[in-house]
Design a protein around this motif. Structure first.
Motif, short mmCIF file in Angstrom:
data_model
loop_
_atom_site.label_atom_id
_atom_site.label_comp_id
_atom_site.label_asym_id
_atom_site.label_seq_id
_atom_site.Cartn_x
_atom_site.Cartn_y
_atom_site.Cartn_z
N THR A 283 0.84 -1.21 0.00
CA THR A 283 0.00 0.00 0.00
C THR A 283 0.87 1.25 0.00
OG1 THR A 283 -1.74 -1.18 1.18
CG2 THR A 283 -1.82 1.22 1.24
N ARG A 284 1.88 1.25 0.86
CA ARG A 284 2.79 2.41 0.89
C ARG A 284 3.54 2.55 -0.42
NH1 ARG A 284 8.04 3.67 2.35
NH2 ARG A 284 8.29 5.73 3.32
N LEU A 285 3.98 1.39 -0.96
CA LEU A 285 4.70 1.43 -2.23
C LEU A 285 3.78 1.93 -3.34
CD1 LEU A 285 7.62 0.56 -2.93
CD2 LEU A 285 6.69 -1.58 -3.78
N SER A 286 2.56 1.43 -3.35
CA SER A 286 1.62 1.85 -4.39
C SER A 286 1.27 3.32 -4.26
CB SER A 286 0.34 1.00 -4.30
OG SER A 286 0.62 -0.37 -4.50
N SER A 287 1.10 3.78 -3.01
CA SER A 287 0.77 5.20 -2.83
C SER A 287 1.91 6.09 -3.30
CB SER A 287 0.47 5.46 -1.35
OG SER A 287 1.60 5.22 -0.55
N ARG A 288 3.15 5.65 -3.06
CA ARG A 288 4.29 6.45 -3.54
C ARG A 288 4.34 6.46 -5.06
NH1 ARG A 288 9.54 4.24 -0.83
NH2 ARG A 288 10.42 5.98 -2.03
N VAL A 289 4.07 5.27 -5.67
CA VAL A 289 4.08 5.21 -7.14
C VAL A 289 2.94 6.06 -7.71
CG1 VAL A 289 3.79 3.68 -9.11
CG2 VAL A 289 5.21 2.95 -7.19
N ARG A 290 1.74 5.96 -7.09
CA ARG A 290 0.61 6.77 -7.57
C ARG A 290 0.87 8.26 -7.38
NH1 ARG A 290 -2.55 2.70 -5.11
NH2 ARG A 290 -2.82 4.02 -3.29
N ARG A 291 1.49 8.62 -6.26
CA ARG A 291 1.81 10.03 -6.03
C ARG A 291 2.80 10.53 -7.07
NH1 ARG A 291 2.56 9.58 -1.08
NH2 ARG A 291 4.83 9.35 -1.01
N LEU A 292 3.79 9.67 -7.38
CA LEU A 292 4.76 10.05 -8.41
C LEU A 292 4.07 10.16 -9.77
CD1 LEU A 292 7.68 10.59 -9.22
CD2 LEU A 292 8.01 8.12 -9.45
N ARG A 293 3.14 9.23 -10.05
CA ARG A 293 2.40 9.30 -11.31
C ARG A 293 1.55 10.58 -11.37
NH1 ARG A 293 -2.74 5.84 -11.34
NH2 ARG A 293 -3.19 7.60 -9.94
N ASP A 294 0.84 10.89 -10.27
CA ASP A 294 0.00 12.09 -10.25
C ASP A 294 0.84 13.35 -10.41
OD1 ASP A 294 -2.12 10.41 -9.89
OD2 ASP A 294 -2.24 10.70 -7.71
N ASP A 295 1.99 13.39 -9.72
CA ASP A 295 2.86 14.57 -9.86
C ASP A 295 3.35 14.72 -11.29
OD1 ASP A 295 2.51 15.05 -7.19
OD2 ASP A 295 4.41 14.17 -6.56
N ALA A 296 3.69 13.57 -11.92
CA ALA A 296 4.17 13.64 -13.30
C ALA A 296 3.06 14.08 -14.25
CB ALA A 296 4.73 12.27 -13.72
N GLU A 297 1.84 13.58 -14.03
CA GLU A 297 0.74 13.97 -14.90
C GLU A 297 0.37 15.44 -14.71
OE1 GLU A 297 -2.43 11.31 -14.10
OE2 GLU A 297 -1.61 9.67 -15.31
N GLN A 298 0.44 15.93 -13.46
CA GLN A 298 0.12 17.33 -13.22
C GLN A 298 1.22 18.26 -13.71
OE1 GLN A 298 -0.75 17.62 -9.06
NE2 GLN A 298 -2.56 16.28 -9.18
N ALA A 299 2.45 17.73 -13.74
CA ALA A 299 3.55 18.58 -14.18
C ALA A 299 3.53 18.81 -15.68
CB ALA A 299 4.89 17.95 -13.78
N ILE A 300 2.95 17.89 -16.44
CA ILE A 300 2.87 18.01 -17.90
C ILE A 300 1.41 18.24 -18.28
CG2 ILE A 300 3.34 16.91 -20.11
CD1 ILE A 300 5.84 17.47 -18.53
N GLY A 301 1.13 19.33 -18.96
CA GLY A 301 -0.23 19.63 -19.38
C GLY A 301 -0.66 18.77 -20.55
#
Length: 727
Positions: free
Chosen positions: A436-454
């Protein structure tokens, strides 16, 4: 990204995969279970070997003390042993009260006597099982023999107080061989329930006149509610020799008092008819005393006629209690506890049969496993011959249930399952938390990457570098560095159009002024086409720079532009009227539904958006066709559609048609097209928080652009305005 997700055969999350991996821990209890089952087989073999060694030792011990065995064997005859009785000791004294509650611990000793045990039947009627029968049990306590008779009798006839004849009523007959070898007969009869004493009977069988009372034989007679009576008696053992028999006589006619039926343990009319009696031998009991203390072990000593002459121990395995709630729960859920209340056919036997006994009496030791009568337990029976002067005089049989092995085996399995369950829960929980912690970190990284690129591919933000030292932290820092470099490059590209426009304006102006100066000179006619082509190239280049900077200027202007409340239908109608004048060769049709189209926004930007869409429609519409503009409303959204008949959109660019530098034109045109028109449309629609889409139509064949704009959304305030009512 969507294509990759679609092509996956099995879309499992990281948590699910780690959870599935944790289930591989189930192989541990499975291996342990197989080991415990194998261990049970070894324990069973070990039990057989251990019991065989013990029974051989007991047999050798009896061989060394033949006098104890021979003394017991000599007291019984070599006649048939069907009526042999081995009397087992009692655990406590029996109270003579005519009630069976003191005998409840000895229910297995009770034997039923009925049709097969009739010793006299004068033929006064056919025997009916429900009319007359009895059950009987015996036991010794200290120096006395206790016996109980539960008689079923449909008619109880008591002794007449006017008659001396004891045999003319229901009565109990006792026949014994005294220690001096004499034959003695006694009758217990009573005129009413209560205490009763025996009377000695004369040697003449037909003489029913009793002799003197035998006060040493005491009894209690009680009637039962179901029809019948109970007799409890006590006889001193010093009155009894080696033989004994009991019989219940039934009289049903109160007037004639004729004896109807006599049912007995053996015949009572002659000494040879008596059954042999065996009481525990002090000598043999002393030899077997140590074995009797062991739990779940029973030892029998029999003579060569299979008659029991000594007995020690019991088959009552000690139950294993669950130490924890979890083990108790698993025991109840999975296992049935080993049976303790089983019914063994040898529990009250005085004569033993079995293949192992037959083999031992033939001189060959043998062990067998057998099931109890109710199939609730397995018993190991090991028999070994007893020899004296080279002859087989009997056998020793030892019996032990498999319950102990099953209890140990079940307990081992339960402990294994308990520990495995706890380990599985802890390991699964740990893996689940970790996943769960690993997935949350991966999802957070994915969300940050998606928000960083329009959606337009521009870098809109950054990713904060993680301090974690694992691979995900390293990936996070790599993404952060990559986005930072990409942001620099993106800003460079964004500013390149304006810089290029600024840098090229001066050389273009110099070239244009030079061409103007050349036009003032008298050039030869053959040189004029070259100057005209150079001027066209300069104009085309200037147009390119203008279009390149248009999108940049629009993006910059959107940041500080003011909104206003305006009627959308007037903007659309005004634009369409202008298009009719600007493009007289094309036909336009405007359809406006009857709604209120007041909305917040920037009318000039929306007019610019219409210009781009109409320009695109004119370029692709077929000759002599109509461009249809339709204005409608769905709930709180204003919908504008522009339909032109002509060529369809290529499938390969439908998903990125509104991106920068994308054009559907395949033929060279006189006017330069950089693929920025529809990109500007998207910028304006995004500013108004709307949606734009393009789709091919079938009837008529062509392309339809649909723009949906929220009526109340204010982009500057990022909230919702209430549209004021018109005065």
């Amino acid at each position: 990204m969507n294509k990759l997700a679609t092509n996956r055969r099995l879309n499992l999350s990281l948590r699910t995969k780690l959870l599935l991996v944790s289930f591989t821990l189930l192989v541990i209890p499975w291996i342990g279970y197989q080991y415990v089952i194998e261990m049970g087989t070894f324990l069973r073999q070990g039990q057989e070997e251990s019991l065989s060694t013990t029974v051989r030792a007991v047999s050798n011990l009896i061989n060394e003390h033949p006098e104890a065995f021979q003394r017991q064997a000599d007291v019984i005859t070599t006649a048939k042993s069907a009526k042999h009785i081995y009397v087992r000791p009692l655990n406590s004294e029996i109270v003579l009260d005519g009630y069976p509650r003191d005998w409840e611990p000895y229910l297995r000793r009770f034997k039923k006597f009925g049709k097969n045990n009739i010793i006299e039947n004068p033929g006064l009627g056919q025997y009916q099982r429900n009319d007359f029968s009895f059950v009987h049990a015996m036991g010794t306590w200290k120096g006395d023999l206790y016996a109980i008779f539960k008689v079923t009798d449909n008619k109880v006839i008591y002794r007449s107080s006017k008659s001396w004849r004891l045999g003319r009523s229901d009565h109990l007959q006792i026949a014994i061989q005294s220690p001096d070898g004499k034959f003695r007969r006694y009758i217990l009869a009573t005129a009413a329930p209560g205490w009763v004493n025996a009377h000695i009977m004369p040697d003449d069988i037909d003489n029913q006149i009793p002799g003197k009372p035998e006060i040493r034989i005491e009894g209690k007679w009680q009637e039962t509610s179901g029809g019948g009576y109970i007799i409890e008696i006590r006889i001193p053992l010093n009155m009894i020799g080696n033989k004994i028999a009991f019989a219940i006589a039934d009289v049903d006619n109160r007037r004639t008092r004729i004896l109807k039926t006599v049912i007995g343990t053996a015949g009572t009319r002659h000494i040879d008819e008596l059954g042999t009696l065996m009481v525990p031998s002090p000598e043999l009991e002393k030899l077997l005393q140590g074995l009797g203390k062991e739990n779940d072990l029973k030892t029998w000593v029999i003579d060569k006629n299979r008659r029991v002459i000594a007995l020690a121990g019991n088959l009552n395995p000690k139950s294993i209690e669950s130490k924890t709630f979890l083990s108790g729960f698993i025991r109840t859920l999975i296992f049935n506890p080993p049976s303790k209340g089983y019914q063994d056919k040898y529990s009250a036997a005085s004569v033993l049969y079995g293949i192992e006994i037959t083999s031992a009496l033939n001189g060959i030791p043998k062990s067998t496993w057998r099931k109890t009568r109710d199939n609730r337990a397995q018993i190991l029976s090991v028999a070994h011959p007893v020899r004296y002067n080279g002859k087989i005089i009997g056998a020793v049989i030892m019996q032990k249930t498999k319950t102990t092995i099953l209890s140990l085996q079940n307990e081992a399995i339960i402990n294994l399952f308990s520990v495995s369950f706890l380990v599985l829960v802890i390991a699964t929980s740990g893996m689940l938390i970790f996943a769960t912690r690993l997935s949350s970190r991966v999802r957070r990284l994915r969300d940050d990457a998606e928000q960083a690129i329009g959606v337009d591919g521009r870098v809109q933000g950054t990713i904060t570098g993680s301090l974690a030292g694992d691979e995900i932290g390293d990936l996070n820092r790599s993404f952060s560095d990559m986005l930072e470099r990409l942001g620099h490059y993106n800003r460079y590209l964004e500013s390149m159009a304006s810089k290029l426009s600024h840098e090229l304006r001066t050389p273009i102006a110099v070239v244009k002024s030079s061409l103007d100066n050349l036009d003032r000179q008298n050039l030869q006619k053959d040189a004029q086409p070259y100057t005209d082509r150079a001027r066209e190239g300069i104009d085309r280049l200037n147009n390119i720079l203008t279009r390149m900077s248009e999108a940049t200027r629009l993006e910059q202007s959107l940041q500080n532009i003011e909104q206003e409340l305006f009627p959308m239908e007037k903007v659309v109608a005004g634009c369409v009227e202008g298009y009719k004048l600007a493009y007289p060769d094309n036909r336009f049709t405007l359809e406006i539904d009857d709604y209120d189209y007041s909305m917040f926004g920037v009318p000039d930007l929306l007019a610019q958006m219409f210009d781009k869409l109409i320009s695109n429609a004119i370029d692709f519409c077929a000759n002599e066709t109509v461009i249809t503009i339709h204005l409608s409303k769905i709930e709180q959204d204003v919908t504008i559609s522009i339909l032109n008949q002509g060529s369809e959109l290529p499938k390969e660019i439908q998903n990125n048609l509104f991106d920068s530098m994308v054009s559907a034109r395949t033929q060279p045109a006189d006017e330069v097209h950089l693929g920025l028109g529809l990109y500007i449309v998207r910028l304006i629609v995004d500013f108004h928080r709307g949606l734009v889409r393009a789709e091919n139509t079938q009837e008529p064949a062509g392309v339809k652009f649909t723009i949906t704009l929220p009526q109340r959304f204010d982009t500057k305030r990022s909230g919702v305005f209430a549209i004021p009512k018109p005065e």
